[in-house]
Design a protein around this motif. Sequence first.
Motif, PDB file in Angstrom:
ATOM      1  N   ASP A 105      67.283  44.739  50.231  1.00 19.93           N
ATOM      2  CA  ASP A 105      67.008  45.187  48.868  1.00 19.93           C
ATOM      3  C   ASP A 105      65.512  45.366  48.661  1.00 19.93           C
ATOM      4  O   ASP A 105      65.051  46.348  48.089  1.00 19.93           O
ATOM      5  N   THR A 106      64.755  44.387  49.139  1.00 19.52           N
ATOM      6  CA  THR A 106      63.305  44.439  49.010  1.00 19.52           C
ATOM      7  C   THR A 106      62.740  45.658  49.724  1.00 19.52           C
ATOM      8  O   THR A 106      61.890  46.364  49.199  1.00 19.52           O
ATOM      9  N   TYR A 135      76.042  51.099  51.278  1.00 18.14           N
ATOM     10  CA  TYR A 135      75.526  49.730  51.209  1.00 18.14           C
ATOM     11  C   TYR A 135      75.979  49.100  49.889  1.00 18.14           C
ATOM     12  O   TYR A 135      75.934  49.734  48.845  1.00 18.14           O
ATOM     13  N   ARG A 136      76.424  47.842  49.984  1.00 15.44           N
ATOM     14  CA  ARG A 136      76.973  47.195  48.786  1.00 15.44           C
ATOM     15  C   ARG A 136      76.069  46.125  48.213  1.00 15.44           C
ATOM     16  O   ARG A 136      76.360  45.564  47.175  1.00 15.44           O
ATOM     17  N   SER A 137      74.996  45.836  48.944  1.00 14.52           N
ATOM     18  CA  SER A 137      74.091  44.769  48.526  1.00 14.52           C
ATOM     19  C   SER A 137      74.842  43.436  48.429  1.00 14.52           C
ATOM     20  O   SER A 137      76.001  43.350  48.795  1.00 14.52           O
ATOM     21  N   THR A 138      74.162  42.416  47.940  1.00 16.30           N
ATOM     22  CA  THR A 138      74.831  41.131  47.751  1.00 16.30           C
ATOM     23  C   THR A 138      74.757  40.797  46.276  1.00 16.30           C
ATOM     24  O   THR A 138      73.848  41.233  45.589  1.00 16.30           O
ATOM     25  N   GLY A 139      75.696  40.062  45.803  1.00 12.96           N
ATOM     26  CA  GLY A 139      75.620  39.612  44.424  1.00 12.96           C
ATOM     27  C   GLY A 139      74.466  38.633  44.320  1.00 12.96           C
ATOM     28  O   GLY A 139      74.285  37.827  45.212  1.00 12.96           O
ATOM     29  N   SER A 140      73.675  38.742  43.292  1.00  9.28           N
ATOM     30  CA  SER A 140      72.563  37.782  43.217  1.00  9.28           C
ATOM     31  C   SER A 140      72.584  37.062  41.882  1.00  9.28           C
ATOM     32  O   SER A 140      73.214  37.490  40.956  1.00  9.28           O
ATOM     33  N   VAL A 146      73.666  53.816  54.530  1.00 13.38           N
ATOM     34  CA  VAL A 146      72.846  53.381  53.396  1.00 13.38           C
ATOM     35  C   VAL A 146      73.556  53.694  52.074  1.00 13.38           C
ATOM     36  O   VAL A 146      73.533  52.897  51.140  1.00 13.38           O
ATOM     37  N   ARG A 147      74.228  54.834  52.036  1.00 19.64           N
ATOM     38  CA  ARG A 147      74.912  55.187  50.793  1.00 19.64           C
ATOM     39  C   ARG A 147      76.140  54.307  50.547  1.00 19.64           C
ATOM     40  O   ARG A 147      76.651  54.248  49.442  1.00 19.64           O
ATOM     41  N   MET A 188      64.218  48.362  50.358  1.00 14.49           N
ATOM     42  CA  MET A 188      64.663  49.621  49.766  1.00 14.49           C
ATOM     43  C   MET A 188      63.824  50.053  48.574  1.00 14.49           C
ATOM     44  O   MET A 188      63.834  51.212  48.197  1.00 14.49           O
ATOM     45  N   VAL A 189      63.076  49.136  47.984  1.00 13.70           N
ATOM     46  CA  VAL A 189      62.249  49.544  46.851  1.00 13.70           C
ATOM     47  C   VAL A 189      60.798  49.769  47.273  1.00 13.70           C
ATOM     48  O   VAL A 189      59.903  49.799  46.452  1.00 13.70           O
ATOM     49  N   GLY A 237      69.293  39.456  51.552  1.00 13.49           N
ATOM     50  CA  GLY A 237      68.737  40.263  50.474  1.00 13.49           C
ATOM     51  C   GLY A 237      67.422  40.932  50.843  1.00 13.49           C
ATOM     52  O   GLY A 237      66.794  41.567  50.006  1.00 13.49           O
TER      53      GLY A 237
END
Lengths: 252, 321
Positions: free
Chosen positions: A83-84, A247-252, A244-245, A86-87, A80
Motif C-alpha cells: 500500500d505504501t 489487488y485486494r489490499s488488507t483490512g486495516s 495490480v488491478r 503504491m502511493v 501492508g
Amino acid sequence: MWVRASMTYRVSFWMMTVAGFVIGALDFIGIWILFHTIDSMGGFSLREVAFLYGATGIGLAFADMFVGRIERLGQMIRMGDLDTMMVRPVPLLAQVCSNEFALRRLSRILLCTIVTGWASLYVEWTPMRLLVMAGMLTGGAAIFCSIFVMLACIQFLTADGVEFANAFTYGGNTITQYPLAIFPGEVVKALTFVLPLAFVNWYPALFILGRDDPFGMPQWFQFLSLVVGAAMLWLTTFVWRFGVRHYRSTGS
Amino acid sequence: MSLIEVRELGRTFTVRKKAGRLRRTSHDVEAVRDLSFSIDAGEMVGYIGPNGAGKSTTIKMLTGILVPSSGSISVAGLDPSRRRTELARRIGVVFGQRTTLWWDLPLRDSFDLLQKIYRTDPARHRENLDEFLELLDLHDLLDTPVRQLSLGQRMRGDIVAALLHDPEILYLDEPTIGLDVISKGRLREFLRALNERRGTTLLLTTHDLQDIEALCDRVIVIDHGTAVFDVSLAGLHQRGGSRRTLVVDLVDEAPPIAIDGAEVVRVEGPRQWLAFPTEASAAPIVAAVAAAYDVADLSLREPDIEDVIRTIYAGAGRMSP
C-alpha cells in the motif's frame, strides 16, 4: 548497537555467499561425478553439459538478482508495505524488486561464469556464435525474470503462491541444466511452446556447440532467445497490470 | 469541478469460505456501495463511521490502491487507479497504523530518500523540512532510527514524510490512534495551520471525535458502505437531534423549572439541567430563568459529539436491513 547489528549482518552476508558458492559447486560436482560412470548424457559430453549448466545458471542468477525479491510480494501484501509503495510516484514493480537488493546471487553468478568459461574454452568461436551467446544470456535472464514476475502475480489473488512459483523457476533451472536430449519429445515441446525455458540455453547452445537438434526443430529457433525473452517481458507487463488491478489490499 | 469527485462508487470483495473438507463457497461482500460525495479544494473533511463501514476501502480507492468495482472517482482530474503513479505526486497519505518510513533508517535518511523518490526541488525540500521539523518539534530526533521512535514521534515523522512534496491533498487514516492527549493536540494544531497556510485539502478518518470537532468543517458519516450523512459540523449536531444543556444552580430547592423552549431533564437538589435545541439562543432562556427564580450560578454545556454520532448510528442502523 548499530555497529554490532551491521557486523552480524556482514558476517551472515559472507556466510551466505560462501554457502551459496559451495552448494552450487556441489551441484555441479554431482554432474561431474556422474560423468565418471557415463561417457555422455543424451549424446552430450561433460563440457557441453557444463556449458548448458552455466548458461542457465547465469540467466537465473541475474534474474534473481533483478527481480528475485518479488517472491516476497505476499509478505509485502500482508504487512501492508505494498500500500505504501503504491502511493509513491515510482513504478510499483521497480519498488517491489528493489525493496532489498539481493547480492546473495553473486556467488552463483561467479560459479556459473567459471563453469561456462571453462566450457567455452573448447568452443570454436565465430562472431556469429558470440552474438548468439550474448543473445542467449540476455534472453535467458529476461525469460527467467518474466517467469518470476508472472508467477508472483498469483500472490495478488491468493496470499501463498511462492512454492508454486519456485517449482517453475528453480525447477526450470534444474531441468535446463541437463541436455534436453535426455527428455521425451513432449517435454521439449512443452518447454518450447508453453513455458519457453528451452530458449534459455538449449536452442542457442545447439548453435554455439555446433550440434544438430536431436528433435529436428527448425534451426532458426536457435537465434530466437532474445526475441522470446522480449516477448515474455511484454506479456509480463500485462500480467502484472492484471495482478495490480486485482489487488485486494488488507483490512486495516 | 471539485478536487475530489466520487460518483456512485462501489467495491465488492469476494470472500471464500471453507464449507466441508473440499468444497468452498464464495459470497460477495459490498464494502462500499453507491457512495457519492465531492470535496472542494481547501476543505477539511472528517470521514467517520463504525469499524468495517468502508472508510479504509474508500481511502484506498481514492489513492488508487484499490480499483473500484463500480462508479467513478476523479481526484485532481485523474482517475486514481489508472494514473496512480502520476497522482502520487499530488497527494500525501498517512496510515495511522503503519509507517511509510524506512524502519532501520534515521528520520533524516528517510526524508532524503523521499526527496529523491519524489524528485522534489532540493531547495524547496529543505525549506519544507525546516518548517515542518520546527512546527512538529522533530529537530532533535533526526538521527534516531525510526524503530526507536515512540508512536507519537513516528506519527509526526510520517506526517512530515507525507508533506515534503507539497501535496494538494492529504489523506489521514486514523492519524491520532494511540497518541496521548498532548501529542493529539499538537498534531491537530499543526494540521489546522497547514490547511490555513497552504490551503491543503484534508480528508481524515478517525474514531476520535475530538479530532473532528477540532479540525473539520464538514463531516461525512458512512455506514454499511454508503454515506449516511454529509453535513457541516453544526448540521451534524442538528441531525443528531442534540441539545445544549443549561445547568442552573438555584438558591433553594424548587420544583422543575417551567419555561418555554427548554425542558428539565434532570433535577438534583437545587441543581437542575435544562435542555434546549442547539440552534436556539441561550440568552432568552437564561433571562427567563433568572427572572422567575433566585439563581446562584449558571453554566452552559455544548452537546457531546459522541452522543450525536451514537444517535446517528442508531438511526442508520434502523434504516438499513
